[in-house]
Design a protein around this motif. Structure first.
Motif, PDB file in Angstrom:
ATOM      1  N   ALA A 171       0.823  -1.214   0.000  1.00 15.73           N
ATOM      2  CA  ALA A 171       0.000   0.000   0.000  1.00 15.73           C
ATOM      3  C   ALA A 171       0.854   1.260   0.000  1.00 15.73           C
ATOM      4  N   ASN A 172       1.957   1.261   0.734  1.00 17.16           N
ATOM      5  CA  ASN A 172       2.841   2.429   0.760  1.00 17.16           C
ATOM      6  C   ASN A 172       3.519   2.634  -0.588  1.00 17.16           C
ATOM      7  N   ALA A 173       3.931   1.541  -1.217  1.00 14.22           N
ATOM      8  CA  ALA A 173       4.543   1.652  -2.548  1.00 14.22           C
ATOM      9  C   ALA A 173       3.541   2.206  -3.547  1.00 14.22           C
ATOM     10  N   LEU A 174       2.295   1.760  -3.484  1.00 14.62           N
ATOM     11  CA  LEU A 174       1.258   2.266  -4.385  1.00 14.62           C
ATOM     12  C   LEU A 174       1.004   3.746  -4.129  1.00 14.62           C
ATOM     13  N   ALA A 175       0.973   4.130  -2.866  1.00 20.43           N
ATOM     14  CA  ALA A 175       0.732   5.535  -2.528  1.00 20.43           C
ATOM     15  C   ALA A 175       1.859   6.427  -3.031  1.00 20.43           C
ATOM     16  N   VAL A 176       3.114   5.938  -2.952  1.00 21.12           N
ATOM     17  CA  VAL A 176       4.238   6.690  -3.510  1.00 21.12           C
ATOM     18  C   VAL A 176       4.037   6.905  -4.995  1.00 21.12           C
ATOM     19  N   SER A 177       3.705   5.838  -5.698  1.00 22.40           N
ATOM     20  CA  SER A 177       3.579   5.909  -7.149  1.00 22.40           C
ATOM     21  C   SER A 177       2.494   6.885  -7.578  1.00 22.40           C
ATOM     22  N   ALA A 178       1.484   7.092  -6.712  1.00 26.39           N
ATOM     23  CA  ALA A 178       0.361   7.969  -7.040  1.00 26.39           C
ATOM     24  C   ALA A 178       0.408   9.298  -6.298  1.00 26.39           C
ATOM     25  N   PRO A 186       4.258  14.299  -1.196  1.00 28.21           N
ATOM     26  CA  PRO A 186       5.121  13.129  -1.113  1.00 28.21           C
ATOM     27  C   PRO A 186       4.767  12.208   0.051  1.00 28.21           C
ATOM     28  N   LEU A 187       5.220  10.974  -0.061  1.00 30.53           N
ATOM     29  CA  LEU A 187       5.185  10.064   1.071  1.00 30.53           C
ATOM     30  C   LEU A 187       6.553  10.125   1.736  1.00 30.53           C
ATOM     31  N   THR A 188       6.567  10.393   3.031  1.00 31.28           N
ATOM     32  CA  THR A 188       7.836  10.443   3.757  1.00 31.28           C
ATOM     33  C   THR A 188       8.281   9.029   4.077  1.00 31.28           C
ATOM     34  N   PHE A 189       9.557   8.798   3.947  1.00 32.51           N
ATOM     35  CA  PHE A 189      10.109   7.457   3.912  1.00 32.51           C
ATOM     36  C   PHE A 189      11.328   7.412   4.828  1.00 32.51           C
TER      37      PHE A 189
END
Length: 371
Positions: A171-178, A186-189
């Motif tokens: 889900a986090n990878a998908l959210a980054v891509s979108a 951005p998604l903070t990582f």
């Protein structure tokens, strides 16, 4: 003497474009399923809406790539129902009702990740993905402007290095891509939770050395900022050649067209967005032209399925007009909107097959004549 050529594997690129792209791609995949092409798909690369629909597809199929029959009978109708019943956009905003999530108000991709887990049930990890097809979920690293990709066995970009993803959520990878800048941010990582390794460009994988990437946290944006086609893992645009010789490259492009006209005043801040859109459109056009030139050099090289393709030669095409003008959002679709977008994707794929032989090599119909 005539002998049948080996069946070509397919590398499939799914572009960005929000919910518009999700429905369009599902229609393209429905056509491919009718031609039994899903079984030939060994590589997938996706961006933004393309990543979201691929993630939902894998989840619906039990974290495997569905066969053509399963896709038509089970996966496609299930995703049609879900995309017409739920809103990814409002699901993300609903996460703010929990006070502990207010810290994500300016980094709303984290809210999208929470919605995908809590409301859509995508709780799997990258390690749960199948080894085949190999799927690249593409984002953009804000710190260096490079393509950051997530795979079953690794994550990272070629300048930072790569790390084993461990329990990193799909889900986090998908959210980054979108994570489109104007919509989700951005998604903070947390980069410090991983051991990063880097190697020289032409060195063997075993030569990778542990490195300090220089950042405690990374900010990851929508993969469309770098390449909205999702074509980078498969195709070297600079050299105009495939990175995977022997694969049939299929690109499903549902990206938005650049609107014509300009009426913004000198003090209007949206002038800067217009400039950014022009730069993005030109980068996209260059990739498309290079790939189109490559495809035209042989019938077994690939196919380009574009949302703006008219279905008729005489007069305007209503479905193409509707599809290209549909906004880039993640809102819930009505059933008529979904069907129009998906049917247009299906029919454009059918037109490409009729004109150019979509998957002519991939279906095993090629014949080599030996004298």
């Amino acid at each position: 003497m005539s002998v049948e050529a080996p069946i070509q594997p397919i590398a499939l690129a799914l572009s960005g474009g929000g919910i518009r792209a999700m429905a369009f791609h599902l229609g393209v995949l429905r056509f491919m399923a009718e031609r039994r092409l899903l079984e030939r798909t060994t590589r997938i690369s996706s961006v933004s809406g393309g990543s979201l629909v691929a993630g939902l597809l894998f989840h619906e199929a039990g974290m495997r790539w569905p066969g053509s029959g399963d896709y038509i009978s089970t996966v496609y109708p299930a995703l049609r129902t879900k995309l017409c019943a739920r809103s990814l956009q409002w699901g993300a905003l609903r996460q703010l009702l929990n006070p502990s999530n207010l810290r994500f108000a300016l980094s709303r991709a984290n809210l999208l990740a929470l919605a995908l887990k809590r409301e859509w049930g995508i709780t799997e990890r990258l390690s749960d993905l199948p080894a085949s097809p190999e799927w690249s979920i593409n984002g953009t690293t804000a710190e260096n402007g490079k393509r950051f990709r997530f795979k079953q066995g690794s994550l990272g970009d070629y300048t930072l290095g790569y790390a084993v993803p461990g329990n990193f959520p799909v889900a986090n990878a998908l959210a980054v891509s979108a994570a489109f800048p104007a919509g989700f941010g951005p998604l903070t990582f947390d980069a410090e939770q991983f051991e990063w390794r880097r190697r020289a460009w032409d060195a063997a994988a075993e030569a990778a050395q542990v490195v300090d990437i220089g950042f405690k946290r990374l900010h990851l944006y929508d993969g469309g900022l770098y390449d909205n086609l999702g074509l980078e893992p498969f195709f070297d645009a600079g050299r105009g050649r495939s990175k995977h010789p022997g694969h049939y490259l299929v690109v499903s492009d549902a990206g938005a067209l650049l609107p014509s006209g300009f009426s913004l005043g000198p003090l209007n801040p949206f002038r800067f967005r217009r400039i950014a859109d022009i730069v993005s459109d030109q980068a996209h056009a260059l990739r498309v032209r290079t790939f189109s030139t490559y495809v035209q050099q042989g019938p077994d090289r690939g196919a380009f399925i574009h949302i703006a393709t008219p279905l008729t030669e005489a007069g305007p095409c209503p479905s193409a007009k509707f599809a290209t003008e549909f906004p880039t959002t993640l809102r819930r679709l009505t059933t008529s909107e979904f069907d129009c977008l998906a049917d247009h994707g299906y029919n454009v794929a059918r037109k490409v097959e009729s004109a150019y032989g979509l998957g002519s090599g991939a279906t095993g119909k090629r014949t080599i004549v030996e004298s």
